[in-house]
Design a protein around this motif. Sequence first.
Motif, mmCIF file in Angstrom:
data_model
loop_
_atom_site.group_PDB
_atom_site.id
_atom_site.type_symbol
_atom_site.label_atom_id
_atom_site.label_comp_id
_atom_site.label_asym_id
_atom_site.label_seq_id
_atom_site.Cartn_x
_atom_site.Cartn_y
_atom_site.Cartn_z
ATOM 1 N N ARG A 1 -3.317 -0.050 -4.189
ATOM 2 C CA ARG A 1 -3.321 0.468 -2.820
ATOM 3 C C ARG A 1 -4.617 0.090 -2.096
ATOM 4 O O ARG A 1 -4.596 -0.308 -0.933
ATOM 5 C CB ARG A 1 -3.150 1.981 -2.838
ATOM 6 C CG ARG A 1 -2.920 2.561 -1.455
ATOM 7 C CD ARG A 1 -2.738 4.052 -1.496
ATOM 8 N NE ARG A 1 -2.349 4.547 -0.179
ATOM 9 C CZ ARG A 1 -2.409 5.818 0.181
ATOM 10 N NH1 ARG A 1 -2.842 6.727 -0.684
ATOM 11 N NH2 ARG A 1 -2.049 6.191 1.388
ATOM 12 N N GLU A 2 -5.727 0.213 -2.789
ATOM 13 C CA GLU A 2 -7.008 -0.135 -2.177
ATOM 14 C C GLU A 2 -7.061 -1.614 -1.812
ATOM 15 O O GLU A 2 -7.509 -1.983 -0.713
ATOM 16 C CB GLU A 2 -8.148 0.218 -3.135
ATOM 17 C CG GLU A 2 -9.521 -0.051 -2.569
ATOM 18 C CD GLU A 2 -10.631 0.359 -3.528
ATOM 19 O OE1 GLU A 2 -11.797 -0.001 -3.267
ATOM 20 O OE2 GLU A 2 -10.338 1.028 -4.544
ATOM 21 N N ARG A 3 -6.612 -2.477 -2.729
ATOM 22 C CA ARG A 3 -6.608 -3.922 -2.442
ATOM 23 C C ARG A 3 -5.669 -4.243 -1.287
ATOM 24 O O ARG A 3 -5.979 -5.095 -0.430
ATOM 25 C CB ARG A 3 -6.205 -4.709 -3.688
ATOM 26 C CG ARG A 3 -7.292 -4.830 -4.738
ATOM 27 C CD ARG A 3 -6.931 -5.866 -5.789
ATOM 28 N NE ARG A 3 -5.799 -5.470 -6.590
ATOM 29 C CZ ARG A 3 -5.877 -4.725 -7.699
ATOM 30 N NH1 ARG A 3 -7.054 -4.264 -8.095
ATOM 31 N NH2 ARG A 3 -4.789 -4.418 -8.400
ATOM 32 N N ALA A 4 -4.526 -3.588 -1.265
ATOM 33 C CA ALA A 4 -3.548 -3.869 -0.214
ATOM 34 C C ALA A 4 -4.068 -3.458 1.155
ATOM 35 O O ALA A 4 -3.842 -4.157 2.157
ATOM 36 C CB ALA A 4 -2.233 -3.155 -0.519
ATOM 37 N N GLN A 5 -4.766 -2.342 1.217
ATOM 38 C CA GLN A 5 -5.315 -1.908 2.498
ATOM 39 C C GLN A 5 -6.389 -2.867 2.990
ATOM 40 O O GLN A 5 -6.479 -3.155 4.191
ATOM 41 C CB GLN A 5 -5.865 -0.485 2.365
ATOM 42 C CG GLN A 5 -4.764 0.560 2.187
ATOM 43 C CD GLN A 5 -5.297 1.954 1.966
ATOM 44 O OE1 GLN A 5 -6.488 2.158 1.709
ATOM 45 N NE2 GLN A 5 -4.422 2.938 2.057
ATOM 46 N N GLN A 6 -7.190 -3.376 2.074
ATOM 47 C CA GLN A 6 -8.193 -4.375 2.443
ATOM 48 C C GLN A 6 -7.519 -5.665 2.902
ATOM 49 O O GLN A 6 -7.944 -6.293 3.892
ATOM 50 C CB GLN A 6 -9.117 -4.656 1.264
ATOM 51 C CG GLN A 6 -10.200 -5.692 1.576
ATOM 52 C CD GLN A 6 -11.133 -5.906 0.392
ATOM 53 O OE1 GLN A 6 -11.150 -5.133 -0.566
ATOM 54 N NE2 GLN A 6 -11.919 -6.964 0.447
ATOM 55 N N LEU A 7 -6.452 -6.055 2.205
ATOM 56 C CA LEU A 7 -5.739 -7.278 2.570
ATOM 57 C C LEU A 7 -5.097 -7.146 3.950
ATOM 58 O O LEU A 7 -5.085 -8.109 4.726
ATOM 59 C CB LEU A 7 -4.667 -7.595 1.528
ATOM 60 C CG LEU A 7 -3.791 -8.826 1.818
ATOM 61 C CD1 LEU A 7 -4.635 -10.087 1.915
ATOM 62 C CD2 LEU A 7 -2.712 -8.976 0.739
ATOM 63 N N ARG A 8 -4.575 -5.982 4.259
ATOM 64 C CA ARG A 8 -3.973 -5.777 5.585
ATOM 65 C C ARG A 8 -4.983 -6.070 6.684
ATOM 66 O O ARG A 8 -4.688 -6.786 7.650
ATOM 67 C CB ARG A 8 -3.466 -4.336 5.721
ATOM 68 C CG ARG A 8 -2.772 -4.050 7.055
ATOM 69 C CD ARG A 8 -2.638 -2.557 7.305
ATOM 70 N NE ARG A 8 -3.935 -1.930 7.516
ATOM 71 C CZ ARG A 8 -4.584 -1.938 8.675
ATOM 72 N NH1 ARG A 8 -4.076 -2.560 9.737
ATOM 73 N NH2 ARG A 8 -5.753 -1.341 8.782
ATOM 74 N N SER B 1 0.825 -1.206 0.000
ATOM 75 C CA SER B 1 0.000 0.000 0.000
ATOM 76 C C SER B 1 0.860 1.256 0.000
ATOM 77 O O SER B 1 0.591 2.222 -0.731
ATOM 78 C CB SER B 1 -0.922 -0.008 1.224
ATOM 79 O OG SER B 1 -1.638 1.209 1.327
ATOM 80 N N MET B 2 1.900 1.270 0.813
ATOM 81 C CA MET B 2 2.777 2.432 0.888
ATOM 82 C C MET B 2 3.444 2.723 -0.455
ATOM 83 O O MET B 2 3.430 3.858 -0.942
ATOM 84 C CB MET B 2 3.840 2.220 1.955
ATOM 85 C CG MET B 2 4.775 3.415 2.128
ATOM 86 S SD MET B 2 6.150 3.075 3.252
ATOM 87 C CE MET B 2 7.189 2.056 2.215
ATOM 88 N N VAL B 3 4.027 1.685 -1.054
ATOM 89 C CA VAL B 3 4.709 1.871 -2.333
ATOM 90 C C VAL B 3 3.716 2.301 -3.404
ATOM 91 O O VAL B 3 4.012 3.175 -4.235
ATOM 92 C CB VAL B 3 5.439 0.581 -2.749
ATOM 93 C CG1 VAL B 3 6.048 0.732 -4.145
ATOM 94 C CG2 VAL B 3 6.527 0.235 -1.738
ATOM 95 N N ALA B 4 2.522 1.706 -3.397
ATOM 96 C CA ALA B 4 1.507 2.088 -4.377
ATOM 97 C C ALA B 4 1.119 3.548 -4.207
ATOM 98 O O ALA B 4 0.917 4.275 -5.197
ATOM 99 C CB ALA B 4 0.283 1.195 -4.228
ATOM 100 N N GLY B 5 1.017 4.013 -2.973
ATOM 101 C CA GLY B 5 0.685 5.415 -2.733
ATOM 102 C C GLY B 5 1.733 6.352 -3.290
ATOM 103 O O GLY B 5 1.408 7.400 -3.870
ATOM 104 N N TYR B 6 3.003 5.989 -3.149
ATOM 105 C CA TYR B 6 4.087 6.800 -3.693
ATOM 106 C C TYR B 6 4.171 6.693 -5.219
ATOM 107 O O TYR B 6 4.888 7.480 -5.852
ATOM 108 C CB TYR B 6 5.418 6.351 -3.101
ATOM 109 C CG TYR B 6 5.737 6.967 -1.761
ATOM 110 C CD1 TYR B 6 5.968 8.335 -1.625
ATOM 111 C CD2 TYR B 6 5.825 6.173 -0.619
ATOM 112 C CE1 TYR B 6 6.273 8.898 -0.393
ATOM 113 C CE2 TYR B 6 6.125 6.719 0.625
ATOM 114 C CZ TYR B 6 6.348 8.092 0.728
ATOM 115 O OH TYR B 6 6.646 8.648 1.948
ATOM 116 N N SER B 7 3.490 5.720 -5.786
ATOM 117 C CA SER B 7 3.572 5.486 -7.237
ATOM 118 C C SER B 7 2.385 6.057 -7.999
ATOM 119 O O SER B 7 2.381 6.004 -9.236
ATOM 120 C CB SER B 7 3.677 3.975 -7.512
ATOM 121 O OG SER B 7 4.784 3.410 -6.831
#
Length: 218
Positions: free
Chosen positions: A65-72, A46-52
């Motif tokens: 980023r959205e998928r990663a936050q849900q996965l977290r 999520s962090m890397v996606a936000g910077y990208s």
Amino acid sequence: MDSSEAVTTHDSTVDDWTRALAESTGSPGGGAGTGVMLAIAASLTSMVAGYSEKEDDGGRAASIRERAQQLRREALKLADDDSTASRSFGAAFRLEPGPERDGAIRNASVEAAKASAVLGERAIEAIDDLAWLADKGNPALVADVVVAFGALRAAVAGARTNVSFDLGSLRSAGTSLEDVREQHPDLWANVERLTAALDRIDGLAARIDDRAAPTDSI
């Protein structure tokens, strides 16, 4: 915190949770640790996606980023679910030898394997997004991508080992491995998918290692 209290990833500090993990109780144990590693991988993704996002006109980084936050969030819940399954698993083996113990071991082993299999499948699903970031994400975050791959590999390895071990535990209830494979083909196949996922993660991480750790080439 009293080590006898049940701890959860949502209600505990990192210090409290890892202190509970350090106790010889098994709840939380390696399976719960697998869930936390998946949550770490998802958080870094999520962090890397936000910077990208600024470098991505197609909106893929935002979706990642959205998928990663849900996965977290899901990974932490699965970690807590595994802690519950671990308590049942341990209780089954503490019963007196006999039919009741055998039945309890069978049920607890299968449920524990299912919990780890779900975790493993979620980890496998996360590989594509991290692979995209490795190729097209913000290059300044490549070291974080490698760390994320490491956490994701730990989650996949943990899930694979736990599913395999739990299925193998059915032998304590008088079931052969051949019978286990016939009775639980989906779980058996899950181990094979997770093994293949480990190879894929290793290949992806190796491909960008020279960018993440340039001093190794000197």
